[in-house]
Motif scaffolding. Structure first.
Motif, PDB file in Angstrom:
ATOM      1  N   ASP A 188     -19.586 -14.437 -34.767  1.00  0.00           N
ATOM      2  CA  ASP A 188     -18.484 -14.776 -34.152  1.00  0.00           C
ATOM      3  C   ASP A 188     -18.593 -16.500 -34.097  1.00  0.00           C
ATOM      4  OD1 ASP A 188     -17.054 -12.562 -33.913  1.00  0.00           O
ATOM      5  OD2 ASP A 188     -18.242 -12.262 -32.067  1.00  0.00           O
ATOM      6  N   THR A 189     -19.593 -16.979 -34.683  1.00  0.00           N
ATOM      7  CA  THR A 189     -19.550 -18.541 -34.446  1.00  0.00           C
ATOM      8  C   THR A 189     -18.703 -19.210 -35.532  1.00  0.00           C
ATOM      9  OG1 THR A 189     -21.283 -20.622 -34.867  1.00  0.00           O
ATOM     10  CG2 THR A 189     -21.365 -18.588 -36.333  1.00  0.00           C
ATOM     11  N   TRP A 190     -18.286 -20.540 -34.948  1.00  0.00           N
ATOM     12  CA  TRP A 190     -17.405 -21.284 -35.792  1.00  0.00           C
ATOM     13  C   TRP A 190     -18.184 -21.885 -36.765  1.00  0.00           C
ATOM     14  CZ3 TRP A 190     -17.820 -26.679 -35.925  1.00  0.00           C
ATOM     15  CH2 TRP A 190     -18.644 -27.349 -34.681  1.00  0.00           C
ATOM     16  N   LEU A 191     -19.601 -21.862 -36.792  1.00  0.00           N
ATOM     17  CA  LEU A 191     -20.267 -22.431 -38.027  1.00  0.00           C
ATOM     18  C   LEU A 191     -20.685 -21.710 -38.958  1.00  0.00           C
ATOM     19  CD1 LEU A 191     -22.638 -24.963 -35.735  1.00  0.00           C
ATOM     20  CD2 LEU A 191     -20.804 -25.599 -37.306  1.00  0.00           C
ATOM     21  N   ALA A 192     -19.887 -20.460 -39.246  1.00  0.00           N
ATOM     22  CA  ALA A 192     -20.368 -19.474 -40.057  1.00  0.00           C
ATOM     23  C   ALA A 192     -20.744 -20.120 -41.670  1.00  0.00           C
ATOM     24  CB  ALA A 192     -19.293 -18.470 -40.369  1.00  0.00           C
ATOM     25  N   PRO A 193     -21.475 -19.580 -42.429  1.00  0.00           N
ATOM     26  CA  PRO A 193     -21.699 -20.169 -43.544  1.00  0.00           C
ATOM     27  C   PRO A 193     -20.526 -20.335 -44.470  1.00  0.00           C
ATOM     28  CG  PRO A 193     -23.694 -18.501 -43.052  1.00  0.00           C
ATOM     29  CD  PRO A 193     -22.359 -18.469 -42.191  1.00  0.00           C
ATOM     30  N   ARG A 194     -20.278 -20.928 -45.313  1.00  0.00           N
ATOM     31  CA  ARG A 194     -19.103 -21.052 -46.407  1.00  0.00           C
ATOM     32  C   ARG A 194     -19.254 -20.040 -47.370  1.00  0.00           C
ATOM     33  NH1 ARG A 194     -18.915 -27.322 -47.662  1.00  0.00           N
ATOM     34  NH2 ARG A 194     -21.282 -26.978 -47.497  1.00  0.00           N
ATOM     35  N   LEU A 195     -18.418 -19.570 -47.983  1.00  0.00           N
ATOM     36  CA  LEU A 195     -18.153 -18.803 -49.168  1.00  0.00           C
ATOM     37  C   LEU A 195     -18.468 -19.863 -50.257  1.00  0.00           C
ATOM     38  CD1 LEU A 195     -17.593 -15.936 -50.391  1.00  0.00           C
ATOM     39  CD2 LEU A 195     -15.399 -16.569 -50.205  1.00  0.00           C
ATOM     40  N   GLU A 196     -19.616 -19.567 -50.645  1.00  0.00           N
ATOM     41  CA  GLU A 196     -19.986 -20.660 -51.936  1.00  0.00           C
ATOM     42  C   GLU A 196     -20.339 -19.799 -53.092  1.00  0.00           C
ATOM     43  OE1 GLU A 196     -23.335 -24.216 -52.789  1.00  0.00           O
ATOM     44  OE2 GLU A 196     -22.244 -23.861 -50.991  1.00  0.00           O
ATOM     45  N   ILE A 197     -19.764 -19.863 -54.371  1.00  0.00           N
ATOM     46  CA  ILE A 197     -19.900 -19.279 -55.536  1.00  0.00           C
ATOM     47  C   ILE A 197     -20.524 -20.297 -56.548  1.00  0.00           C
ATOM     48  CG2 ILE A 197     -18.824 -17.850 -57.255  1.00  0.00           C
ATOM     49  CD1 ILE A 197     -18.168 -16.806 -54.406  1.00  0.00           C
ATOM     50  N   THR A 198     -21.690 -19.888 -57.031  1.00  0.00           N
ATOM     51  CA  THR A 198     -22.394 -20.613 -58.085  1.00  0.00           C
ATOM     52  C   THR A 198     -22.648 -19.868 -59.202  1.00  0.00           C
ATOM     53  OG1 THR A 198     -24.587 -19.898 -57.206  1.00  0.00           O
ATOM     54  CG2 THR A 198     -23.588 -21.742 -56.227  1.00  0.00           C
ATOM     55  N   GLN A 199     -22.921 -20.414 -60.230  1.00  0.00           N
ATOM     56  CA  GLN A 199     -23.171 -19.565 -61.596  1.00  0.00           C
ATOM     57  C   GLN A 199     -24.551 -18.641 -61.247  1.00  0.00           C
ATOM     58  OE1 GLN A 199     -23.679 -21.884 -64.879  1.00  0.00           O
ATOM     59  NE2 GLN A 199     -23.745 -19.924 -66.415  1.00  0.00           N
ATOM     60  N   GLU A 200     -25.409 -19.188 -60.660  1.00  0.00           N
ATOM     61  CA  GLU A 200     -26.461 -18.273 -60.267  1.00  0.00           C
ATOM     62  C   GLU A 200     -26.207 -16.895 -59.301  1.00  0.00           C
ATOM     63  OE1 GLU A 200     -27.652 -22.077 -61.345  1.00  0.00           O
ATOM     64  OE2 GLU A 200     -26.376 -21.743 -59.684  1.00  0.00           O
ATOM     65  N   ASN A 201     -25.468 -17.288 -58.203  1.00  0.00           N
ATOM     66  CA  ASN A 201     -25.052 -16.091 -57.474  1.00  0.00           C
ATOM     67  C   ASN A 201     -23.945 -15.272 -58.006  1.00  0.00           C
ATOM     68  OD1 ASN A 201     -22.687 -17.172 -56.464  1.00  0.00           O
ATOM     69  ND2 ASN A 201     -23.655 -18.121 -54.889  1.00  0.00           N
ATOM     70  N   LEU A 202     -23.195 -15.567 -58.701  1.00  0.00           N
ATOM     71  CA  LEU A 202     -22.290 -15.017 -59.420  1.00  0.00           C
ATOM     72  C   LEU A 202     -23.033 -13.821 -60.444  1.00  0.00           C
ATOM     73  CD1 LEU A 202     -18.971 -13.983 -60.210  1.00  0.00           C
ATOM     74  CD2 LEU A 202     -19.057 -15.971 -61.703  1.00  0.00           C
ATOM     75  N   SER A 203     -23.847 -14.622 -61.387  1.00  0.00           N
ATOM     76  CA  SER A 203     -24.593 -13.673 -62.328  1.00  0.00           C
ATOM     77  C   SER A 203     -25.343 -12.794 -61.626  1.00  0.00           C
ATOM     78  CB  SER A 203     -25.402 -14.769 -63.145  1.00  0.00           C
ATOM     79  OG  SER A 203     -26.167 -14.264 -63.967  1.00  0.00           O
ATOM     80  N   ALA A 204     -25.899 -12.892 -60.615  1.00  0.00           N
ATOM     81  CA  ALA A 204     -26.809 -12.182 -59.801  1.00  0.00           C
ATOM     82  C   ALA A 204     -26.036 -10.662 -59.461  1.00  0.00           C
ATOM     83  CB  ALA A 204     -27.458 -12.663 -58.455  1.00  0.00           C
ATOM     84  N   ALA A 205     -24.743 -11.294 -58.881  1.00  0.00           N
ATOM     85  CA  ALA A 205     -23.769 -10.063 -58.512  1.00  0.00           C
ATOM     86  C   ALA A 205     -23.336  -9.255 -59.602  1.00  0.00           C
ATOM     87  CB  ALA A 205     -22.613 -10.896 -57.598  1.00  0.00           C
ATOM     88  N   ILE A 206     -23.051  -9.917 -60.827  1.00  0.00           N
ATOM     89  CA  ILE A 206     -22.605  -9.351 -61.949  1.00  0.00           C
ATOM     90  C   ILE A 206     -23.663  -8.371 -62.511  1.00  0.00           C
ATOM     91  CG2 ILE A 206     -21.943  -9.551 -64.368  1.00  0.00           C
ATOM     92  CD1 ILE A 206     -20.511 -12.024 -63.447  1.00  0.00           C
ATOM     93  N   THR A 207     -24.869  -8.835 -62.393  1.00  0.00           N
ATOM     94  CA  THR A 207     -25.991  -7.917 -62.821  1.00  0.00           C
ATOM     95  C   THR A 207     -26.146  -6.710 -61.837  1.00  0.00           C
ATOM     96  OG1 THR A 207     -27.392  -9.899 -63.664  1.00  0.00           O
ATOM     97  CG2 THR A 207     -28.469  -7.650 -63.043  1.00  0.00           C
ATOM     98  N   GLU A 208     -25.938  -6.585 -60.775  1.00  0.00           N
ATOM     99  CA  GLU A 208     -25.772  -5.426 -60.083  1.00  0.00           C
ATOM    100  C   GLU A 208     -24.635  -4.445 -60.172  1.00  0.00           C
ATOM    101  OE1 GLU A 208     -28.259  -4.640 -57.951  1.00  0.00           O
ATOM    102  OE2 GLU A 208     -29.148  -6.366 -58.408  1.00  0.00           O
ATOM    103  N   VAL A 209     -23.544  -4.819 -60.617  1.00  0.00           N
ATOM    104  CA  VAL A 209     -22.441  -4.279 -61.270  1.00  0.00           C
ATOM    105  C   VAL A 209     -22.773  -3.422 -62.475  1.00  0.00           C
ATOM    106  CG1 VAL A 209     -20.089  -4.428 -61.982  1.00  0.00           C
ATOM    107  CG2 VAL A 209     -20.777  -5.570 -59.945  1.00  0.00           C
ATOM    108  N   ASP A 210     -23.338  -4.342 -63.233  1.00  0.00           N
ATOM    109  CA  ASP A 210     -23.845  -3.669 -64.668  1.00  0.00           C
ATOM    110  C   ASP A 210     -24.787  -2.690 -64.399  1.00  0.00           C
ATOM    111  OD1 ASP A 210     -22.041  -5.168 -66.163  1.00  0.00           O
ATOM    112  OD2 ASP A 210     -23.647  -6.932 -66.719  1.00  0.00           O
TER     113      ASP A 210
END
Length: 235
Positions: A188-210
């Motif tokens: 519930d913190t107001w200092l929650a991490p931002r939603l940040e999309i990078t080529q690296e983490n997007l690629s890692a996510a797509i790899t799990e889908v594949d």
């Protein structure tokens, strides 16, 4: 319908879409850093004593647009996962039960289809190499990307629901994630991490889908063999 084929076609397109979409804005940032034209001259009304680097607004704006492209890519990826499950319904001839639809409303479509597919494939998923926590974060990131915090800010922070489920966030910077964990990992913190999309983490996510498509595809012949055997024994 070959669900895996069309899913892989989509994930390949999403990779190219992101790489192409962010390129001109990463080039702007690179040129600013390198002081290349048109960022090699002092901008009008720039105060060098102000403490901020030249073209800071242009640099930040480019980064914001990169994140917009990233969030749209994650949204496409989340929709592709859902459409993949829908295609599997057709390919494997099953439907969500009333209980499954209730699970979808309560826990989300991923939980509902994971249960339903587990029955169809006759698996409890223990041997599946897919990191389902990443698949779930794709869906959560898509949902969060649709709801900004303030009109003045294009970005978004992870919500309490996501933070309560996942401490190891894939779509967050290492620095902000570490700071959040070091501060007690309060959802519930107001200092929650931002939603940040990078080529690296997007690629890692797509790899799990594949990987999910690959693993399910290997089990489909067994499903058909079992059904064929039952049909043959009943004839």
């Amino acid at each position: 319908m070959d669900a895996a084929f069309f899913l892989r076609r989509r994930t390949s397109l999403i990779r190219r879409y992101y790489a192409t979409g962010v390129k001109p804005f990463r080039d702007i940032q690179r040129k600013i850093n390198a002081e290349e034209s048109p960022y090699d001259k002092t901008p009008p009304f720039f105060d060098p004593e102000g403490g901020e680097p030249a073209f800071l607004d242009e640099y930040i704006e480019a980064d914001e647009i990169v994140q917009v492209v990233g969030r749209s890519a994650v949204s496409l990826l989340s929709d592709s996962i859902k459409l993949y499950f829908k295609a599997l319904e057709q390919q494997l001839d099953f439907r969500l039960s009333a209980e499954g639809k209730a699970t979808a409303k309560r826990e989300g479509f991923l939980a509902a289809y994971k249960n339903a597919l587990g029955e169809v494939l006759e698996t409890n998923w223990t041997n599946c190499p897919v990191r389902f926590e990443v698949i779930e974060q794709i869906v959560l990131a898509r949902n969060r990307a649709q709801h900004g915090d303030r009109l003045s800010i294009l970005g978004a922070r992870h919500d309490a629901n996501t933070l309560a489920k996942h401490r190891d966030l894939i779509f967050a910077s290492e620095g902000e994630l570490k700071m959040w964990v070091d501060e007690g990992a309060d959802p519930d913190t107001w200092l929650a991490p931002r939603l940040e999309i990078t080529q690296e983490n997007l690629s890692a996510a797509i790899t799990e889908v594949d990987k999910l498509a690959d693993w399910v595809e290997k089990l489909i012949p067994d499903v058909r063999a079992r059904r064929y055997g039952r049909d043959k024994s009943n004839s």
